[in-house]
Design a protein around this motif. Structure first.
Motif, PDB file in Angstrom:
ATOM      1  N   ALA A  60      -8.725 -16.772  -3.758  1.00  5.90           N
ATOM      2  CA  ALA A  60      -8.650 -15.310  -3.695  1.00  5.90           C
ATOM      3  C   ALA A  60      -7.450 -14.879  -2.860  1.00  5.90           C
ATOM      4  O   ALA A  60      -6.730 -13.934  -3.216  1.00  5.90           O
ATOM      5  N   ALA A  61      -7.206 -15.555  -1.765  1.00  4.87           N
ATOM      6  CA  ALA A  61      -6.068 -15.237  -0.911  1.00  4.87           C
ATOM      7  C   ALA A  61      -4.750 -15.476  -1.647  1.00  4.87           C
ATOM      8  O   ALA A  61      -3.806 -14.685  -1.532  1.00  4.87           O
ATOM      9  N   ALA A  62      -4.670 -16.578  -2.390  1.00  6.15           N
ATOM     10  CA  ALA A  62      -3.451 -16.891  -3.130  1.00  6.15           C
ATOM     11  C   ALA A  62      -3.182 -15.856  -4.216  1.00  6.15           C
ATOM     12  O   ALA A  62      -2.045 -15.409  -4.409  1.00  6.15           O
ATOM     13  N   TYR A  63      -4.226 -15.466  -4.948  1.00  3.34           N
ATOM     14  CA  TYR A  63      -4.063 -14.425  -5.968  1.00  3.34           C
ATOM     15  C   TYR A  63      -3.603 -13.113  -5.342  1.00  3.34           C
ATOM     16  O   TYR A  63      -2.669 -12.463  -5.830  1.00  3.34           O
ATOM     17  N   ASP A  64      -4.266 -12.696  -4.266  1.00  2.33           N
ATOM     18  CA  ASP A  64      -3.937 -11.400  -3.670  1.00  2.33           C
ATOM     19  C   ASP A  64      -2.501 -11.355  -3.166  1.00  2.33           C
ATOM     20  O   ASP A  64      -1.840 -10.307  -3.233  1.00  2.33           O
ATOM     21  N   GLN A  65      -2.002 -12.464  -2.673  1.00  2.01           N
ATOM     22  CA  GLN A  65      -0.617 -12.471  -2.212  1.00  2.01           C
ATOM     23  C   GLN A  65       0.347 -12.199  -3.370  1.00  2.01           C
ATOM     24  O   GLN A  65       1.308 -11.428  -3.226  1.00  2.01           O
ATOM     25  N   VAL A  66       0.090 -12.805  -4.523  1.00  2.00           N
ATOM     26  CA  VAL A  66       0.936 -12.554  -5.689  1.00  2.00           C
ATOM     27  C   VAL A  66       0.847 -11.087  -6.102  1.00  2.00           C
ATOM     28  O   VAL A  66       1.860 -10.447  -6.416  1.00  2.00           O
ATOM     29  N   PHE A  67      -0.373 -10.534  -6.097  1.00  2.00           N
ATOM     30  CA  PHE A  67      -0.540  -9.137  -6.477  1.00  2.00           C
ATOM     31  C   PHE A  67       0.185  -8.204  -5.510  1.00  2.00           C
ATOM     32  O   PHE A  67       0.751  -7.185  -5.910  1.00  2.00           O
ATOM     33  N   GLN A  68       0.179  -8.538  -4.219  1.00  2.00           N
ATOM     34  CA  GLN A  68       0.864  -7.716  -3.232  1.00  2.00           C
ATOM     35  C   GLN A  68       2.380  -7.771  -3.427  1.00  2.00           C
ATOM     36  O   GLN A  68       3.060  -6.743  -3.347  1.00  2.00           O
ATOM     37  N   PHE A  69       2.906  -8.957  -3.684  1.00  2.00           N
ATOM     38  CA  PHE A  69       4.341  -9.052  -3.986  1.00  2.00           C
ATOM     39  C   PHE A  69       4.669  -8.212  -5.226  1.00  2.00           C
ATOM     40  O   PHE A  69       5.695  -7.526  -5.276  1.00  2.00           O
ATOM     41  N   GLY A  70       3.786  -8.261  -6.228  1.00  2.00           N
ATOM     42  CA  GLY A  70       4.008  -7.444  -7.407  1.00  2.00           C
ATOM     43  C   GLY A  70       4.036  -5.961  -7.080  1.00  2.00           C
ATOM     44  O   GLY A  70       4.913  -5.222  -7.548  1.00  2.00           O
ATOM     45  N   ALA A  71       3.093  -5.501  -6.269  1.00  2.00           N
ATOM     46  CA  ALA A  71       3.039  -4.086  -5.891  1.00  2.00           C
ATOM     47  C   ALA A  71       4.318  -3.662  -5.185  1.00  2.00           C
ATOM     48  O   ALA A  71       4.850  -2.565  -5.435  1.00  2.00           O
ATOM     49  N   VAL A  72       4.829  -4.500  -4.308  1.00  2.00           N
ATOM     50  CA  VAL A  72       6.065  -4.196  -3.587  1.00  2.00           C
ATOM     51  C   VAL A  72       7.233  -4.020  -4.556  1.00  2.00           C
ATOM     52  O   VAL A  72       8.128  -3.197  -4.337  1.00  2.00           O
TER      53      VAL A  72
ATOM     54  N   LYS B 190       0.832  -1.207   0.000  1.00  2.00           N
ATOM     55  CA  LYS B 190       0.000   0.000   0.000  1.00  2.00           C
ATOM     56  C   LYS B 190       0.862   1.250   0.000  1.00  2.00           C
ATOM     57  O   LYS B 190       0.613   2.198  -0.767  1.00  2.00           O
ATOM     58  N   ALA B 191       1.894   1.287   0.824  1.00  2.00           N
ATOM     59  CA  ALA B 191       2.719   2.484   0.970  1.00  2.00           C
ATOM     60  C   ALA B 191       3.440   2.853  -0.325  1.00  2.00           C
ATOM     61  O   ALA B 191       3.473   4.024  -0.717  1.00  2.00           O
ATOM     62  N   VAL B 192       4.009   1.859  -1.006  1.00  2.00           N
ATOM     63  CA  VAL B 192       4.772   2.186  -2.223  1.00  2.00           C
ATOM     64  C   VAL B 192       3.865   2.533  -3.393  1.00  2.00           C
ATOM     65  O   VAL B 192       4.326   3.059  -4.409  1.00  2.00           O
ATOM     66  N   SER B 193       2.549   2.252  -3.260  1.00  2.00           N
ATOM     67  CA  SER B 193       1.601   2.522  -4.346  1.00  2.00           C
ATOM     68  C   SER B 193       0.839   3.824  -4.161  1.00  2.00           C
ATOM     69  O   SER B 193       0.161   4.280  -5.090  1.00  2.00           O
TER      70      SER B 193
ATOM     71  N   TYR C 231       6.271   6.176  -1.445  1.00  2.00           N
ATOM     72  CA  TYR C 231       5.766   5.992  -2.812  1.00  2.00           C
ATOM     73  C   TYR C 231       6.910   5.765  -3.796  1.00  2.00           C
ATOM     74  O   TYR C 231       7.871   6.535  -3.857  1.00  2.00           O
ATOM     75  N   GLY C 232       6.788   4.692  -4.560  1.00  2.00           N
ATOM     76  CA  GLY C 232       7.772   4.393  -5.592  1.00  2.00           C
ATOM     77  C   GLY C 232       9.059   3.774  -5.094  1.00  2.00           C
ATOM     78  O   GLY C 232       9.959   3.494  -5.898  1.00  2.00           O
ATOM     79  N   LYS C 233       9.181   3.514  -3.791  1.00  2.00           N
ATOM     80  CA  LYS C 233      10.404   2.925  -3.255  1.00  2.00           C
ATOM     81  C   LYS C 233      10.273   1.396  -3.278  1.00  2.00           C
ATOM     82  O   LYS C 233      10.106   0.737  -2.251  1.00  2.00           O
ATOM     83  N   TYR C 234      10.350   0.862  -4.481  1.00  2.00           N
ATOM     84  CA  TYR C 234      10.105  -0.558  -4.696  1.00  2.00           C
ATOM     85  C   TYR C 234      11.306  -1.405  -4.292  1.00  2.00           C
ATOM     86  O   TYR C 234      12.442  -0.918  -4.227  1.00  2.00           O
TER      87      TYR C 234
END
Length: 646
Positions: free
Chosen positions: A377-389, A85-88, A95-98
């Protein structure tokens, strides 16, 4: 096109009704765990809703085989969600500190000790560990061992005309490993897994559009056909090309140079390199440079007949060609899944994240929300969160069946588009005029009426609903913070007083009647000969790669990855960065005329003439401001440059 692929995927997915989840899934930790049983921790969502007492056919045989995946929670699930959330968030100091993929895994991924503990527990229960990745431990064994491991009984349940296995109670894990386990998938077997096949089938039978056509909106008026809405209407365009779409969405001189786009679908077209190169040459797009198009494919394919593998070739072709047409300088990597099953599609997404293959990921597949279980849904969201990071953004088509009532009988959104961690892309009907001038857009929603026998009227005008952009209010995902203050309360609170996620976030061209020209090698009617041909195609399967390509242009302007873009997309709401799309942009009804081959490829089977009314999407409406067909709108001339580093 997407609705066809989505329908196929829905038929082979875990078709369980998804019970309401808590707000954690919306923008935080997936709600996987529930109250403890003595000495054990329950995994919420692992007992599908269709496994009812009334449908119970008794205990599954102890000797029956089970294949499952235990997804790993990692060392800091709460921290992963918070950092994502913070980097997005443009308003955050982070923000942007990936993080790099390695650093993200080191900080948030599962530890060796967690993996070892999970493996030890599973083996002690009598299960065989068949695979280990950064995200899960795969196991197989008999029912008795699975019941011992997950603290539940497996029963057979009637589901429609068939019988499937499922947990009789919510699965659980020992307290000793509860912090290591996110969820488990595969305890139910709806549907049964098909046998492996390594060879992909040839392309499907050719599809062609009949003429007459317009070259741009309004260039060829159907003067001999009946009026619609009090006026003569134009023939549908032959298919827009990159030059027209780039002008419509404000590409300017940006090409996406230096930006990496990944595309995921199931399987892989055997002729994609030839088709993409031929299409670019014929339609004025920049030639592909050496290595600009890559494919990352599995070692073998499975369930090709069940998933209609050849039918996915057109999906990949549309995605690749439209993305290159709008962002001709971007690197495109196609990551094909071994099948259309969730587990294989998840593997493709994980492959992108684990190896940081791209910063922007276009996904033109999905299914209805009631066809997914909370464990997945939980498995998908975890991948999306790793992607956001890591600074990776995922873009998903919102669906092609409007509110889904006509297709499923239930008003609902599509997933994964309704995840709070992805950008859901809705659809429009687009009018581009002479000289690539943007004229207008409506929300994509089509009604069809055919020409009467005497050719003097449209039978039952305006006709029945045929297709339209997906959207609406989720029943399972809480309202994310970035939608608050933008999404009207009437939409956000349609299913809960606390508010839920509303789809889509942004939109682009989708209507097949104002669609994109695609070039693909297909099988001719003789069933033997294959040849390259071009046809018009649409669906939110088109909208997703178009928006992904526009995001590549924006990333080029920004000079850095955009990551999970929803907070930035909503921060621009109400500005000149967007076309505010409504269903009635000209003040009168809008329609186009179409002539189609009855057999889909030539005139030997006759022709069918129809009128397609635009801007009529089931119960969904495109209105001024945010709406559940087009979200905040479509990219306008100022969108790309609004990301330019100041």
């Amino acid at each position: 096109m997407r609705s066809r692929r989505a329908a196929l995927r829905t038929s082979v997915s875990l078709a369980a009704t998804l019970p309401l989840l808590t707000g954690a899934l919306a923008i935080g930790i997936p709600a996987a765990h529930a109250a403890d049983a003595p000495g054990r921790d329950r995994l919420a969502g692992t007992k599908p809703a269709w496994a009812t007492a009334r449908a119970d056919k008794g205990a599954t045989s102890d000797s029956a085989r089970v294949s499952a995946r235990v997804y790993l929670a990692g060392r800091d699930a709460a921290g992963l969600a918070a950092y994502a959330k913070a980097v997005s968030d443009p308003h955050s100091a982070s923000y942007g500190k990936y993080l790099s993929a390695d650093r993200a895994q080191a900080r948030f991924g599962a530890t060796k000790a967690q993996v070892a503990a999970v493996k030890s527990w599973l083996r002690a229960a009598g299960l065989k560990v068949t695979g280990v990745t950064q995200h899960y431990v795969a196991v197989s064994g008999d029912v008795a061992a699975a019941e011992k491991a997950f603290g539940t009984q497996l029963h057979d349940y009637a589901k429609g005309a068939r019988t499937y296995r499922a947990p009789a109670t919510t699965a659980s894990v020992p307290d000793a490993v509860k912090d290591a386990v996110l969820t488990v998938t595969g305890l139910d077997n709806a549907p049964h897994l098909a046998s492996h096949r390594d060879q992909l089938p040839p392309p499907e039978t050719v599809f062609r559009n009949a003429g007459p056509f317009s070259t741009y909106h309004g260039s060829n008026v159907a003067k001999t056909l009946p009026d619609a809405y009090g006026t003569k209407i134009p023939y549908a365009v032959k298919g827009y090309t990159g030059k027209q779409l780039r002008a419509a969405y404000g590409a300017g001189k940006r090409t996406g140079k230096g930006v990496r786009i990944a595309i995921t679908d199931a399987y892989a077209s055997p002729t994609i390199a030839f088709d993409a190169a031929t299409y670019a040459k014929r339609n004025g797009d920049a030639a592909w440079s050496t290595g600009q198009l890559r494919q990352v494919l599995p070692a073998k394919y499975t369930r090709t007949k069940e998933c209609s593998a050849a039918g996915w070739y057109g999906e990949e072709t549309l995605d690749v060609e439209s993305a290159h047409a709008v962002a001709p300088g971007a690197q495109i990597t196609y990551v094909g899944a071994a099948s259309c099953y969730d587990e294989d599609l998840l593997d493709s997404l994980s492959k992108i994240v684990d190896n940081h293959l791209a910063d922007i990921v276009s996904n033109s597949w999905g299914e209805t929300e009631d066809a997914q279980t909370p464990d997945l849904a939980a498995a998908y969201d975890q991948v999306f969160q790793f992607g956001a990071v890591e600074g990776i953004g995922f873009y998903y088509s919102s669906g092609d069946d409007g509110d889904e009532v006509a297709a499923s009988g239930t008003k609902q959104t599509d997933i994964p588009a309704s995840s709070a961690w992805v950008t859901a892309v809705g659809g429009t009907s687009l009018a581009v005029g002479k000289g690539e001038k943007y004229l207008w857009e409506t929300g994509w929603g089509t009604q069809k009426a055919t020409l009467s026998a005497d050719g003097k009227s449209w039978t039952g005008f305006p006709g029945a609903f045929t297709s339209g952009a997906g959207g609406g209010t989720s029943r399972t995902v809480a309202e994310p913070y970035y939608q608050q203050g933008v999404v009207p309360p009437a939409l956000a609170k349609a299913n809960s007083a606390d508010g839920n996620r509303v789809v889509p976030d942004i939109a682009a061209i989708a209507d097949p009647n104002t669609g994109f020209l695609v070039g693909q090698t297909q099988t001719l009617p003789d069933g033997r000969t294959q040849a390259y041909d071009e046809y018009r195609l649409g669906g939110t399967s088109l909208a997703a790669p178009v928006v992904a390509a526009v995001q590549a242009l924006a990333q080029e302007a920004a000079g850095k990855p955009l990551g999970f873009a929803n907070p930035a997309i909503y921060a621009r709401y109400g500005s000149k960065a967007y076309h505010d799309v409504t269903d009635n942009p000209t003040g009168s009804g809008l329609a186009v005329a179409r002539v189609d081959f009855v057999n889909g490829y030539d005139a030997t089977g006759g022709l069918s003439t129809s009128v397609r009314s635009l801007g009529k999407d089931s119960s969904l409406s495109a209105v001024k401001g945010y709406d559940d067909v087009t979200g905040v709108g479509t990219p306008a001339g100022g969108y790309v440059e609004s990301y330019k580093r100041r």
